[in-house]
Design a protein around this motif. Structure first.
Motif, PDB file in Angstrom:
ATOM      1  N   ALA A  19       0.836  -1.199   0.000  1.00 50.34           N
ATOM      2  CA  ALA A  19       0.000   0.000   0.000  1.00 50.34           C
ATOM      3  C   ALA A  19       0.873   1.251   0.000  1.00 50.34           C
ATOM      4  CB  ALA A  19      -0.930  -0.005   1.197  1.00 50.34           C
ATOM      5  N   TYR A  20       1.916   1.245   0.813  1.00 45.70           N
ATOM      6  CA  TYR A  20       2.853   2.375   0.837  1.00 45.70           C
ATOM      7  C   TYR A  20       3.519   2.541  -0.518  1.00 45.70           C
ATOM      8  CZ  TYR A  20       7.070   5.030   1.710  1.00 45.70           C
ATOM      9  OH  TYR A  20       8.081   5.946   1.635  1.00 45.70           O
ATOM     10  N   ASP A  21       3.932   1.437  -1.116  1.00 51.62           N
ATOM     11  CA  ASP A  21       4.574   1.476  -2.428  1.00 51.62           C
ATOM     12  C   ASP A  21       3.618   2.016  -3.485  1.00 51.62           C
ATOM     13  OD1 ASP A  21       6.736   0.882  -4.255  1.00 51.62           O
ATOM     14  OD2 ASP A  21       5.519  -0.815  -4.949  1.00 51.62           O
ATOM     15  N   GLY A  22       2.359   1.617  -3.409  1.00 49.95           N
ATOM     16  CA  GLY A  22       1.371   2.108  -4.364  1.00 49.95           C
ATOM     17  C   GLY A  22       1.143   3.606  -4.241  1.00 49.95           C
ATOM     18  N   PHE A  23       1.047   4.089  -2.999  1.00 52.96           N
ATOM     19  CA  PHE A  23       0.855   5.533  -2.815  1.00 52.96           C
ATOM     20  C   PHE A  23       2.092   6.322  -3.208  1.00 52.96           C
ATOM     21  CE2 PHE A  23      -2.652   4.277   0.070  1.00 52.96           C
ATOM     22  CZ  PHE A  23      -3.656   4.979  -0.580  1.00 52.96           C
ATOM     23  N   ALA A  24       3.273   5.744  -2.994  1.00 55.74           N
ATOM     24  CA  ALA A  24       4.502   6.416  -3.406  1.00 55.74           C
ATOM     25  C   ALA A  24       4.566   6.514  -4.932  1.00 55.74           C
ATOM     26  CB  ALA A  24       5.722   5.675  -2.868  1.00 55.74           C
ATOM     27  N   LYS A  25       4.169   5.453  -5.612  1.00 56.74           N
ATOM     28  CA  LYS A  25       4.150   5.484  -7.080  1.00 56.74           C
ATOM     29  C   LYS A  25       3.063   6.409  -7.603  1.00 56.74           C
ATOM     30  CE  LYS A  25       6.028   0.889  -7.938  1.00 56.74           C
ATOM     31  NZ  LYS A  25       5.741  -0.449  -8.452  1.00 56.74           N
ATOM     32  N   LEU A  26       1.968   6.497  -6.893  1.00 60.84           N
ATOM     33  CA  LEU A  26       0.872   7.372  -7.302  1.00 60.84           C
ATOM     34  C   LEU A  26       1.273   8.843  -7.191  1.00 60.84           C
ATOM     35  CD1 LEU A  26      -2.145   7.298  -8.161  1.00 60.84           C
ATOM     36  CD2 LEU A  26      -2.696   7.527  -5.752  1.00 60.84           C
ATOM     37  N   THR A  28       4.429  10.088  -7.256  1.00 64.71           N
ATOM     38  CA  THR A  28       5.519  10.470  -8.158  1.00 64.71           C
ATOM     39  C   THR A  28       5.067  10.475  -9.601  1.00 64.71           C
ATOM     40  OG1 THR A  28       6.300   8.192  -8.286  1.00 64.71           O
ATOM     41  CG2 THR A  28       7.309   9.612  -6.613  1.00 64.71           C
ATOM     42  N   GLY A  29       4.120   9.628  -9.931  1.00 69.39           N
ATOM     43  CA  GLY A  29       3.601   9.594 -11.293  1.00 69.39           C
ATOM     44  C   GLY A  29       4.514   8.901 -12.286  1.00 69.39           C
ATOM     45  N   THR A  30       5.515   8.175 -11.798  1.00 73.36           N
ATOM     46  CA  THR A  30       6.441   7.512 -12.720  1.00 73.36           C
ATOM     47  C   THR A  30       5.896   6.180 -13.221  1.00 73.36           C
ATOM     48  OG1 THR A  30       7.588   6.522 -10.842  1.00 73.36           O
ATOM     49  CG2 THR A  30       8.462   8.586 -11.705  1.00 73.36           C
ATOM     50  N   ASP A  31       5.330   5.394 -12.347  1.00 78.95           N
ATOM     51  CA  ASP A  31       4.811   4.070 -12.726  1.00 78.95           C
ATOM     52  C   ASP A  31       3.338   3.983 -12.386  1.00 78.95           C
ATOM     53  OD1 ASP A  31       7.310   3.188 -13.540  1.00 78.95           O
ATOM     54  OD2 ASP A  31       7.830   2.423 -11.553  1.00 78.95           O
ATOM     55  N   ALA A  32       2.711   2.989 -12.954  1.00 79.63           N
ATOM     56  CA  ALA A  32       1.308   2.729 -12.624  1.00 79.63           C
ATOM     57  C   ALA A  32       1.260   1.976 -11.288  1.00 79.63           C
ATOM     58  CB  ALA A  32       0.654   1.915 -13.713  1.00 79.63           C
ATOM     59  N   PRO A  33       0.529   2.478 -10.315  1.00 79.45           N
ATOM     60  CA  PRO A  33       0.529   1.857  -8.983  1.00 79.45           C
ATOM     61  C   PRO A  33      -0.472   0.722  -8.813  1.00 79.45           C
ATOM     62  CG  PRO A  33      -0.759   3.841  -8.934  1.00 79.45           C
ATOM     63  CD  PRO A  33      -0.180   3.739 -10.329  1.00 79.45           C
ATOM     64  N   TYR A  34      -1.133   0.332  -9.889  1.00 79.26           N
ATOM     65  CA  TYR A  34      -2.251  -0.608  -9.765  1.00 79.26           C
ATOM     66  C   TYR A  34      -1.817  -1.989  -9.277  1.00 79.26           C
ATOM     67  CZ  TYR A  34      -4.207   3.145 -12.475  1.00 79.26           C
ATOM     68  OH  TYR A  34      -4.586   4.374 -12.892  1.00 79.26           O
ATOM     69  N   LEU A  35      -0.670  -2.462  -9.719  1.00 78.23           N
ATOM     70  CA  LEU A  35      -0.204  -3.775  -9.278  1.00 78.23           C
ATOM     71  C   LEU A  35       0.090  -3.765  -7.779  1.00 78.23           C
ATOM     72  CD1 LEU A  35       0.576  -6.649  -9.991  1.00 78.23           C
ATOM     73  CD2 LEU A  35       2.871  -5.819 -10.489  1.00 78.23           C
ATOM     74  N   SER A  36       0.655  -2.692  -7.287  1.00 76.70           N
ATOM     75  CA  SER A  36       0.937  -2.594  -5.848  1.00 76.70           C
ATOM     76  C   SER A  36      -0.350  -2.584  -5.041  1.00 76.70           C
ATOM     77  CB  SER A  36       1.740  -1.334  -5.547  1.00 76.70           C
ATOM     78  OG  SER A  36       3.007  -1.401  -6.144  1.00 76.70           O
ATOM     79  N   PHE A  37      -1.371  -1.893  -5.518  1.00 72.30           N
ATOM     80  CA  PHE A  37      -2.649  -1.867  -4.801  1.00 72.30           C
ATOM     81  C   PHE A  37      -3.341  -3.226  -4.837  1.00 72.30           C
ATOM     82  CE2 PHE A  37      -2.749   2.886  -5.625  1.00 72.30           C
ATOM     83  CZ  PHE A  37      -2.400   3.189  -4.316  1.00 72.30           C
ATOM     84  N   ILE A  38      -3.233  -3.929  -5.942  1.00 74.07           N
ATOM     85  CA  ILE A  38      -3.825  -5.270  -6.040  1.00 74.07           C
ATOM     86  C   ILE A  38      -3.118  -6.233  -5.096  1.00 74.07           C
ATOM     87  CG2 ILE A  38      -4.106  -7.259  -7.573  1.00 74.07           C
ATOM     88  CD1 ILE A  38      -4.648  -5.216  -9.826  1.00 74.07           C
TER      89      ILE A  38
END
Length: 64
Positions: A19-26, A28-38
Motif C-alpha cells: 500500500a505504501y509502495d502504491g501511494f509512493a508510485k501514485l 511520483t507519477g512515474t509508474d502505474a501503482p495498480y499492481l501494488s494496490f492489487i
C-alpha cells in the motif's frame, strides 16, 4: 508449530508495504501503482483469511 500463530502478520506487513509502495508510485507519477494496490489487497485479504481459519482450528468444538 508455534510460529504459525505469527506468520499471519507477515501478510499484514506485506499488505502495508505494498500500500505504501502504491501511494509512493501514485504521488511520483512515474509508474502505474495498480499492481501494488492489487497485491496489497490480496495480502490483507490473506491476513484475514488465515486469521479466521487459525481461530477455527484452535477451537473445533465451538464451530460445530
Amino acid at each position: 508449530m508455534n510460529y504459525l500463530k505469527y506468520t499471519q502478520y507477515v501478510y499484514l506487513v506485506a499488505g502495508l508495504f505494498f500500500a505504501y509502495d502504491g501511494f509512493a508510485k501514485l504521488n511520483t507519477g512515474t509508474d502505474a501503482p495498480y499492481l501494488s494496490f492489487i497485491l496489497s489487497a490480496v495480502a490483507i485479504g490473506m491476513f484475514f483469511f488465515r486469521r479466521k481459519f487459525a481461530k477455527k482450528f484452535d477451537n473445533p468444538d465451538k464451530n460445530q
